[in-house]
Motif scaffolding. Structure first.
Motif, PDB file in Angstrom:
ATOM      1  N   ILE A 187       0.791  -1.182   0.193  1.00 22.85           N
ATOM      2  CA  ILE A 187      -0.055  -0.041  -0.128  1.00 22.85           C
ATOM      3  C   ILE A 187       0.794   1.173   0.021  1.00 22.85           C
ATOM      4  O   ILE A 187       2.003   1.266   0.664  1.00 22.85           O
ATOM      5  CB  ILE A 187      -1.025  -0.094   1.124  1.00 22.85           C
ATOM      6  CG1 ILE A 187      -2.153   0.815   0.927  1.00 22.85           C
ATOM      7  CG2 ILE A 187      -0.201  -0.024   2.595  1.00 22.85           C
ATOM      8  CD1 ILE A 187      -3.388   0.909   1.678  1.00 22.85           C
ATOM      9  N   LEU A 188       0.336   2.390  -1.085  1.00 20.26           N
ATOM     10  CA  LEU A 188       1.337   3.504  -0.826  1.00 20.26           C
ATOM     11  C   LEU A 188       0.269   4.702  -0.926  1.00 20.26           C
ATOM     12  O   LEU A 188      -0.714   4.478  -1.413  1.00 20.26           O
ATOM     13  CB  LEU A 188       1.899   3.419  -2.233  1.00 20.26           C
ATOM     14  CG  LEU A 188       3.057   2.193  -2.407  1.00 20.26           C
ATOM     15  CD1 LEU A 188       2.775   1.732  -3.946  1.00 20.26           C
ATOM     16  CD2 LEU A 188       4.552   2.629  -2.397  1.00 20.26           C
ATOM     17  N   PRO A 189       0.952   5.784  -0.626  1.00 18.59           N
ATOM     18  CA  PRO A 189       0.048   7.046  -0.570  1.00 18.59           C
ATOM     19  C   PRO A 189      -0.304   7.397  -2.040  1.00 18.59           C
ATOM     20  O   PRO A 189       0.545   7.289  -2.829  1.00 18.59           O
ATOM     21  CB  PRO A 189       0.933   8.077   0.172  1.00 18.59           C
ATOM     22  CG  PRO A 189       2.322   7.675   0.263  1.00 18.59           C
ATOM     23  CD  PRO A 189       2.299   6.129  -0.074  1.00 18.59           C
ATOM     24  N   LEU A 190      -1.175   7.886  -2.342  1.00 17.99           N
ATOM     25  CA  LEU A 190      -1.647   8.509  -3.663  1.00 17.99           C
ATOM     26  C   LEU A 190      -2.059  10.083  -3.529  1.00 17.99           C
ATOM     27  O   LEU A 190      -3.064  10.442  -3.168  1.00 17.99           O
ATOM     28  CB  LEU A 190      -2.762   7.601  -4.172  1.00 17.99           C
ATOM     29  CG  LEU A 190      -3.042   7.676  -5.701  1.00 17.99           C
ATOM     30  CD1 LEU A 190      -1.834   7.374  -6.591  1.00 17.99           C
ATOM     31  CD2 LEU A 190      -4.150   6.744  -5.838  1.00 17.99           C
ATOM     32  N   LEU A 191      -1.201  10.807  -4.024  1.00 15.87           N
ATOM     33  CA  LEU A 191      -1.465  12.438  -4.232  1.00 15.87           C
ATOM     34  C   LEU A 191      -1.675  12.670  -5.525  1.00 15.87           C
ATOM     35  O   LEU A 191      -0.762  13.025  -6.253  1.00 15.87           O
ATOM     36  CB  LEU A 191      -0.174  13.047  -3.591  1.00 15.87           C
ATOM     37  CG  LEU A 191      -0.091  12.918  -2.063  1.00 15.87           C
ATOM     38  CD1 LEU A 191       0.731  11.644  -1.611  1.00 15.87           C
ATOM     39  CD2 LEU A 191       0.581  14.334  -1.421  1.00 15.87           C
ATOM     40  N   ILE A 192      -2.977  13.003  -5.866  1.00 21.55           N
ATOM     41  CA  ILE A 192      -3.219  13.411  -7.064  1.00 21.55           C
ATOM     42  C   ILE A 192      -4.335  14.554  -7.027  1.00 21.55           C
ATOM     43  O   ILE A 192      -4.698  14.998  -8.142  1.00 21.55           O
ATOM     44  CB  ILE A 192      -3.752  12.435  -7.925  1.00 21.55           C
ATOM     45  CG1 ILE A 192      -4.982  11.473  -7.191  1.00 21.55           C
ATOM     46  CG2 ILE A 192      -2.678  11.184  -8.304  1.00 21.55           C
ATOM     47  CD1 ILE A 192      -5.730  10.351  -8.044  1.00 21.55           C
ATOM     48  N   GLU A 193      -4.315  15.174  -5.886  1.00 20.89           N
ATOM     49  CA  GLU A 193      -5.206  16.293  -5.879  1.00 20.89           C
ATOM     50  C   GLU A 193      -4.659  17.607  -6.550  1.00 20.89           C
ATOM     51  O   GLU A 193      -3.362  17.664  -6.466  1.00 20.89           O
ATOM     52  CB  GLU A 193      -5.902  16.578  -4.442  1.00 20.89           C
ATOM     53  CG  GLU A 193      -4.732  16.975  -3.467  1.00 20.89           C
ATOM     54  CD  GLU A 193      -3.816  15.794  -2.958  1.00 20.89           C
ATOM     55  OE1 GLU A 193      -3.314  16.073  -1.719  1.00 20.89           O
ATOM     56  OE2 GLU A 193      -4.110  14.700  -3.450  1.00 20.89           O
ATOM     57  N   ASP A 194      -5.329  18.421  -7.151  1.00 20.47           N
ATOM     58  CA  ASP A 194      -4.974  19.712  -7.478  1.00 20.47           C
ATOM     59  C   ASP A 194      -3.833  19.616  -8.483  1.00 20.47           C
ATOM     60  O   ASP A 194      -4.087  18.591  -9.286  1.00 20.47           O
ATOM     61  CB  ASP A 194      -4.386  20.667  -6.293  1.00 20.47           C
ATOM     62  CG  ASP A 194      -5.351  21.035  -5.241  1.00 20.47           C
ATOM     63  OD1 ASP A 194      -6.515  21.226  -5.851  1.00 20.47           O
ATOM     64  OD2 ASP A 194      -5.045  21.059  -4.026  1.00 20.47           O
ATOM     65  N   ASP A 195      -2.699  20.007  -8.357  1.00 16.41           N
ATOM     66  CA  ASP A 195      -1.513  19.793  -9.451  1.00 16.41           C
ATOM     67  C   ASP A 195      -0.393  18.615  -9.225  1.00 16.41           C
ATOM     68  O   ASP A 195       0.408  18.572  -9.965  1.00 16.41           O
ATOM     69  CB  ASP A 195      -0.667  21.146  -9.718  1.00 16.41           C
ATOM     70  CG  ASP A 195      -1.342  22.356 -10.326  1.00 16.41           C
ATOM     71  OD1 ASP A 195      -2.458  21.888 -10.985  1.00 16.41           O
ATOM     72  OD2 ASP A 195      -1.116  23.538  -9.984  1.00 16.41           O
ATOM     73  N   LEU A 196      -0.870  17.872  -8.245  1.00 19.14           N
ATOM     74  CA  LEU A 196      -0.243  16.968  -7.557  1.00 19.14           C
ATOM     75  C   LEU A 196      -0.431  15.481  -8.486  1.00 19.14           C
ATOM     76  O   LEU A 196      -1.344  15.650  -9.293  1.00 19.14           O
ATOM     77  CB  LEU A 196      -0.278  16.488  -6.124  1.00 19.14           C
ATOM     78  CG  LEU A 196       0.064  17.225  -5.164  1.00 19.14           C
ATOM     79  CD1 LEU A 196      -0.737  17.185  -3.941  1.00 19.14           C
ATOM     80  CD2 LEU A 196       1.493  17.165  -4.953  1.00 19.14           C
TER      81      LEU A 196
END
Length: 525
Positions: free
Chosen positions: A293-302
């Motif tokens: 399991i990994l973090p997923l940062l895809i909000e805004d410009d991420l």
């Protein structure tokens, strides 16, 4: 290279301690640099007192010049479980170095009268500057003795598994510190692989390398890589040897405007590793072959991109992905690979569009992704499935390139009812996040994890404690911009958090998200 099976036996099975010479010395050696644009430091926690109940550790720090000659060496005794920070600039000032620019190596040695079990200490090098902060854990070390050397050089393989780029002024590099023996004619064979899977080979002739000499190699300054990489991200395999040192490299990329560094470490190229120990167990009905399991940062410009490298032991397996909220709610699932083979070309998967298929829009907060490996051929999956977690804030600015591995299911872990993890918290960078994540390769995993967090700082022995509970496939996020109690506790300095958990598969990751757009990060210990 030693097998993953041998690594597990050394670190988890008590009976293995009677079969090998105990390690009373753990060490790390890092290439470091200091200038008006970049500073270097090493962070670590006095975990020996907490994890091993060792009352005292002898600590030797040695700073050497680029040519390997000694600049400074000091000894101290560590008796306290607190945060420690070793700044290269402080050592240079104490040594009256006097010059603006410095390149060399920083070696940290830890000595104990009780066995340390693992000769790699949990130390983290941090390159930082006005517009970035980037991290990687211990990579290279000088072997303790001949038995240590033999155990870790059973198989010699290339080092690989990292990104290189020339885009937006990118300047890739790899760096190492030579061992204690002079190399009269060192050569490094480099195999460049671009985004299309094409290959270009070059030989770097370094000539004579002195004992403990530090080498930073910038391949794009010696050969024209622009027509080959075509402004896209590629990767690299390096064939070389370092006498009497664990041959793991500090690697990464620099960027000119603004000046930014992004570092990680190299990893084994296992494509020629085909012994029984290079494969995992046969599949069992209760378990996925491996997961992570990994973090997923895809909000805004991420954007979060997952990188898979052509470095796997020959085999065939698929990769599925499950997307969760941080509270463990499944959003959707899909397949990344139907059949991944070890010699497949370098593959990268940006996740924003993948998740849009489930949500129909971009998320407004971080999510998590669970990767699942399943064998599709006759052989079990490789014991090592290395991937990279790449997070960017802006397309034109360097992000992180975190090296990590899928976790194969391990029947021995069913006997474990607790685990101990720890990770840095860096409150002197503008925005720092730590993800603590509860998952498992178990197919029907439904266990909430009750966790004790203990926070340690530099200034004294005061400890801040918190109890939390993380649902299955969920995560707990510590965000320094939203943690007033922790901000007051750490007072703008570095610290550490320990995580006492009931899940042996629990993982942590941390990210430094700079206002410039740069992202640094690594996994915890």
């Amino acid at each position: 290279m030693r097998s993953y099976w041998d690594h597990l036996e050394e670190t988890t099975k008590k009976e293995s301690l009677n079969k090998k010479e105990p390690a009373f010395r753990a060490s790390a050696i890092f290439p470091v640099m200091q200038s008006p644009l970049i500073q270097s430091r090493v962070l670590f926690f006095g975990y020996w007192m907490v994890k091993r109940n060792i009352p005292a550790i002898g600590f030797v720090k040695t700073l050497r010049r680029k040519d390997g000659t000694l600049l400074s060496r000091t000894f101290s005794l560590i008796t306290e479980p607190r945060a420690f920070r070793v700044e290269v600039k402080d050592i240079l000032e104490e040594s009256e170095y006097g010059e603006e620019l410095f390149e060399g190596s920083l070696e940290l040695e830890f000595f104990s009268s009780m066995p340390l079990v693992f000769p790699f200490p949990a130390t983290t090098v941090n390159y930082y500057g006005a517009d970035f902060s980037t991290f990687v854990h211990t990579a290279e070390r000088i072997f303790n003795n001949y038995e240590d050397y033999q155990a870790n050089t059973v198989t010699k393989v290339a080092e690989s598994g990292f990104n290189i780029t020339l885009a937006n002024g990118g300047n890739p590099f790899f760096a190492f510190v030579n061992g204690p023996k002079e190399d009269k004619d060192k050569n490094i064979k480099a195999t460049f692989i671009n985004a299309n899977g094409n290959i270009q080979e070059n030989l770097f002739r370094l000539g004579k390398v002195a004992p403990y000499e530090t080498k930073f190699i910038y391949p794009a300054k010696e050969i024209d890589l622009a027509p080959f990489l075509k402004n896209e991200i590629g990767t690299l395999k390096l064939n070389f040897d370092i006498e009497w040192a664990f041959p793991r490299l500090l690697v990464g990329n620099f960027q000119d405007i603004p000046f930014i560094a992004s570092i990680t470490h190299s990893y084994y190229d296992c494509t020629t590793a085909t012994s029984k120990k290079d494969y995992w167990l046969d599949s069992e009905e209760k378990w996925h072959d491996a997961s992570l399991i990994l973090p997923l940062l895809i909000e805004d410009d991420l954007e979060t991109t997952l990188s898979f490298y052509p470095i796997y032991t020959p085999s065939q397996f698929s990769i599925d992905a499950e997307i969760y909220t941080l509270n463990g709610t499944l959003i959707g699932k899909g397949k990344l690979f139907e059949n991944l083979e070890s010699e497949s070309q370098f593959k990268r998967f940006p996740m924003k569009n993948f998740v849009r298929n489930f949500l129909g829009k971009d998320p407004i907060e971080p999510l998590s992704i669970r990767l699942i490996a399943t064998k599709t051929g006759k052989d079990p999956i490789p014991s090592r499935i290395k991937i990279a977690l790449d997070v960017t804030q802006k397309k034109e600015i360097l992000g992180c390139n975190i090296c990590t591995n899928l976790q194969p299911f391990n029947p021995d872990f069913e006997k474990k009812n607790k685990s101990f993890r720890w990770a840095p918290l860096v409150f002197d960078t503008p925005h720092f996040c730590l993800f603590i994540m509860n998952s498992s390769p178990e197919k029907d995993y439904k266990k909430s994890d009750k966790i004790l967090l203990q926070f340690y700082r530099e200034s004294d022995l005061e400890i801040l404690r918190k109890e939390i509970e993380i649902p299955p496939h969920g995560a707990f996020l510590i965000d320094t911009t939203k943690s007033e109690d922790l901000e007051a506790f750490f007072q703008g300095k570095t610290g550490w958090v320990t995580v006492e958990s009931g899940n042996p598969y629990l993982v942590t990751y941390y990210l430094a998200l700079h206002p410039s757009g740069a992202v640094g990060g690594d996994h915890g210990y």
